[in-house]
Write a protein that holds these residues in place. Structure first.
Motif, PDB file in Angstrom:
ATOM      1  N   GLU A   1     -82.221 -20.910  43.539  1.00  0.00           N
ATOM      2  CA  GLU A   1     -82.326 -21.870  42.439  1.00  0.00           C
ATOM      3  C   GLU A   1     -82.214 -23.297  42.949  1.00  0.00           C
ATOM      4  OE1 GLU A   1     -79.349 -20.970  39.577  1.00  0.00           O
ATOM      5  OE2 GLU A   1     -80.156 -18.975  39.137  1.00  0.00           O
ATOM      6  N   VAL A   2     -81.317 -23.519  43.886  1.00  0.00           N
ATOM      7  CA  VAL A   2     -81.125 -24.851  44.447  1.00  0.00           C
ATOM      8  C   VAL A   2     -82.384 -25.285  45.189  1.00  0.00           C
ATOM      9  CG1 VAL A   2     -79.800 -26.191  46.113  1.00  0.00           C
ATOM     10  CG2 VAL A   2     -78.628 -24.616  44.578  1.00  0.00           C
ATOM     11  N   ILE A   3     -82.971 -24.384  45.951  1.00  0.00           N
ATOM     12  CA  ILE A   3     -84.190 -24.708  46.696  1.00  0.00           C
ATOM     13  C   ILE A   3     -85.328 -25.020  45.726  1.00  0.00           C
ATOM     14  CG2 ILE A   3     -85.971 -23.758  48.220  1.00  0.00           C
ATOM     15  CD1 ILE A   3     -83.699 -22.267  49.663  1.00  0.00           C
ATOM     16  N   ASP A   4     -85.456 -24.230  44.671  1.00  0.00           N
ATOM     17  CA  ASP A   4     -86.496 -24.488  43.674  1.00  0.00           C
ATOM     18  C   ASP A   4     -86.287 -25.834  42.986  1.00  0.00           C
ATOM     19  OD1 ASP A   4     -87.779 -22.103  44.202  1.00  0.00           O
ATOM     20  OD2 ASP A   4     -86.804 -21.019  42.544  1.00  0.00           O
ATOM     21  N   ASP A   5     -85.043 -26.126  42.642  1.00  0.00           N
ATOM     22  CA  ASP A   5     -84.740 -27.405  42.009  1.00  0.00           C
ATOM     23  C   ASP A   5     -85.058 -28.576  42.939  1.00  0.00           C
ATOM     24  OD1 ASP A   5     -83.915 -26.084  39.752  1.00  0.00           O
ATOM     25  OD2 ASP A   5     -81.762 -26.235  40.235  1.00  0.00           O
ATOM     26  N   ALA A   6     -84.708 -28.434  44.208  1.00  0.00           N
ATOM     27  CA  ALA A   6     -84.987 -29.496  45.179  1.00  0.00           C
ATOM     28  C   ALA A   6     -86.493 -29.690  45.328  1.00  0.00           C
ATOM     29  CB  ALA A   6     -84.356 -29.169  46.525  1.00  0.00           C
ATOM     30  N   GLY A   7     -87.230 -28.594  45.372  1.00  0.00           N
ATOM     31  CA  GLY A   7     -88.685 -28.690  45.459  1.00  0.00           C
ATOM     32  C   GLY A   7     -89.277 -29.388  44.260  1.00  0.00           C
ATOM     33  N   ASP A   8     -88.765 -29.063  43.075  1.00  0.00           N
ATOM     34  CA  ASP A   8     -89.249 -29.721  41.854  1.00  0.00           C
ATOM     35  C   ASP A   8     -88.949 -31.217  41.874  1.00  0.00           C
ATOM     36  OD1 ASP A   8     -90.142 -27.279  40.939  1.00  0.00           O
ATOM     37  OD2 ASP A   8     -88.371 -26.919  39.663  1.00  0.00           O
TER      38      ASP A   8
ATOM     39  N   PHE B   1     -81.155 -33.832  48.299  1.00  0.00           N
ATOM     40  CA  PHE B   1     -80.525 -32.896  49.222  1.00  0.00           C
ATOM     41  C   PHE B   1     -79.009 -33.085  49.270  1.00  0.00           C
ATOM     42  CE2 PHE B   1     -84.871 -32.696  51.073  1.00  0.00           C
ATOM     43  CZ  PHE B   1     -85.079 -31.364  50.760  1.00  0.00           C
ATOM     44  N   THR B   2     -78.536 -34.279  49.084  1.00  0.00           N
ATOM     45  CA  THR B   2     -77.095 -34.495  49.028  1.00  0.00           C
ATOM     46  C   THR B   2     -76.519 -33.834  47.787  1.00  0.00           C
ATOM     47  OG1 THR B   2     -77.311 -36.602  50.170  1.00  0.00           O
ATOM     48  CG2 THR B   2     -75.280 -36.247  48.950  1.00  0.00           C
ATOM     49  N   GLY B   3     -77.223 -33.940  46.672  1.00  0.00           N
ATOM     50  CA  GLY B   3     -76.785 -33.300  45.441  1.00  0.00           C
ATOM     51  C   GLY B   3     -76.791 -31.786  45.549  1.00  0.00           C
ATOM     52  N   CYS B   4     -77.680 -31.230  46.318  1.00  0.00           N
ATOM     53  CA  CYS B   4     -77.767 -29.777  46.467  1.00  0.00           C
ATOM     54  C   CYS B   4     -76.542 -29.224  47.192  1.00  0.00           C
ATOM     55  CB  CYS B   4     -79.030 -29.383  47.234  1.00  0.00           C
ATOM     56  SG  CYS B   4     -80.528 -29.600  46.266  1.00  0.00           S
ATOM     57  N   ARG B   5     -75.998 -29.971  48.113  1.00  0.00           N
ATOM     58  CA  ARG B   5     -74.840 -29.491  48.853  1.00  0.00           C
ATOM     59  C   ARG B   5     -73.606 -29.395  47.961  1.00  0.00           C
ATOM     60  NH1 ARG B   5     -74.648 -33.456  53.569  1.00  0.00           N
ATOM     61  NH2 ARG B   5     -76.781 -34.025  53.231  1.00  0.00           N
ATOM     62  N   GLU B   6     -73.567 -30.153  46.906  1.00  0.00           N
ATOM     63  CA  GLU B   6     -72.410 -30.151  46.019  1.00  0.00           C
ATOM     64  C   GLU B   6     -72.427 -28.975  45.053  1.00  0.00           C
ATOM     65  OE1 GLU B   6     -72.455 -33.933  44.165  1.00  0.00           O
ATOM     66  OE2 GLU B   6     -72.119 -35.008  46.034  1.00  0.00           O
ATOM     67  N   LYS B   7     -73.556 -28.346  44.838  1.00  0.00           N
ATOM     68  CA  LYS B   7     -73.677 -27.232  43.908  1.00  0.00           C
ATOM     69  C   LYS B   7     -73.417 -25.923  44.652  1.00  0.00           C
ATOM     70  CE  LYS B   7     -77.250 -29.490  41.169  1.00  0.00           C
ATOM     71  NZ  LYS B   7     -78.635 -29.409  40.726  1.00  0.00           N
ATOM     72  N   LYS B   8     -72.181 -25.500  44.680  1.00  0.00           N
ATOM     73  CA  LYS B   8     -71.838 -24.277  45.396  1.00  0.00           C
ATOM     74  C   LYS B   8     -71.892 -23.048  44.501  1.00  0.00           C
ATOM     75  CE  LYS B   8     -69.151 -26.561  48.880  1.00  0.00           C
ATOM     76  NZ  LYS B   8     -67.903 -26.653  49.602  1.00  0.00           N
ATOM     77  N   ASP B   9     -71.855 -23.228  43.191  1.00  0.00           N
ATOM     78  CA  ASP B   9     -71.847 -22.085  42.294  1.00  0.00           C
ATOM     79  C   ASP B   9     -73.241 -21.566  41.972  1.00  0.00           C
ATOM     80  OD1 ASP B   9     -71.464 -23.727  39.072  1.00  0.00           O
ATOM     81  OD2 ASP B   9     -72.434 -24.391  40.904  1.00  0.00           O
ATOM     82  N   ASN B  10     -74.285 -22.297  42.332  1.00  0.00           N
ATOM     83  CA  ASN B  10     -75.654 -21.872  42.047  1.00  0.00           C
ATOM     84  C   ASN B  10     -76.182 -20.967  43.147  1.00  0.00           C
ATOM     85  OD1 ASN B  10     -75.735 -23.331  39.714  1.00  0.00           O
ATOM     86  ND2 ASN B  10     -76.941 -25.002  40.530  1.00  0.00           N
ATOM     87  N   ASN B  11     -77.131 -20.190  42.768  1.00  0.00           N
ATOM     88  CA  ASN B  11     -77.823 -19.347  43.734  1.00  0.00           C
ATOM     89  C   ASN B  11     -78.652 -20.242  44.664  1.00  0.00           C
ATOM     90  OD1 ASN B  11     -79.254 -17.391  45.066  1.00  0.00           O
ATOM     91  ND2 ASN B  11     -79.947 -16.338  43.214  1.00  0.00           N
ATOM     92  N   ILE B  12     -78.743 -19.871  45.917  1.00  0.00           N
ATOM     93  CA  ILE B  12     -79.464 -20.688  46.904  1.00  0.00           C
ATOM     94  C   ILE B  12     -80.930 -20.844  46.510  1.00  0.00           C
ATOM     95  CG2 ILE B  12     -80.257 -20.766  49.295  1.00  0.00           C
ATOM     96  CD1 ILE B  12     -77.614 -19.499  50.096  1.00  0.00           C
TER      97      ILE B  12
END
Length: 52
Positions: free
Chosen positions: A31-38, A18-29
């Motif tokens: 995609e970030v949620i799917d990546d975090a779930g994976d 979740f900390t890494g997800c906050r740093e990715k501002k250029d990705n679609n939300i």
């Protein structure tokens, strides 16, 4: 004792994701949620394998 260690390892992994997800501002939300779930699923599988 092992369960506590594995639980802490799992929580650390989840917090890192979740900390890494906050740093990715250029990705679609979505995609970030799917990546975090994976990542959470992969971490859960790893913990389950270690427990077995």
């Amino acid at each position: 004792m092992k369960k506590i260690l594995y639980t802490l390892l799992f929580l650390f992994t989840v917090s890192t994701v979740f900390t890494g997800c906050r740093e990715k501002k250029d990705n679609n939300i979505e995609e970030v949620i799917d990546d975090a779930g994976d990542e959470v699923e992969d971490a859960a599988d790893d913990v389950e394998d270690v427990v077995d």
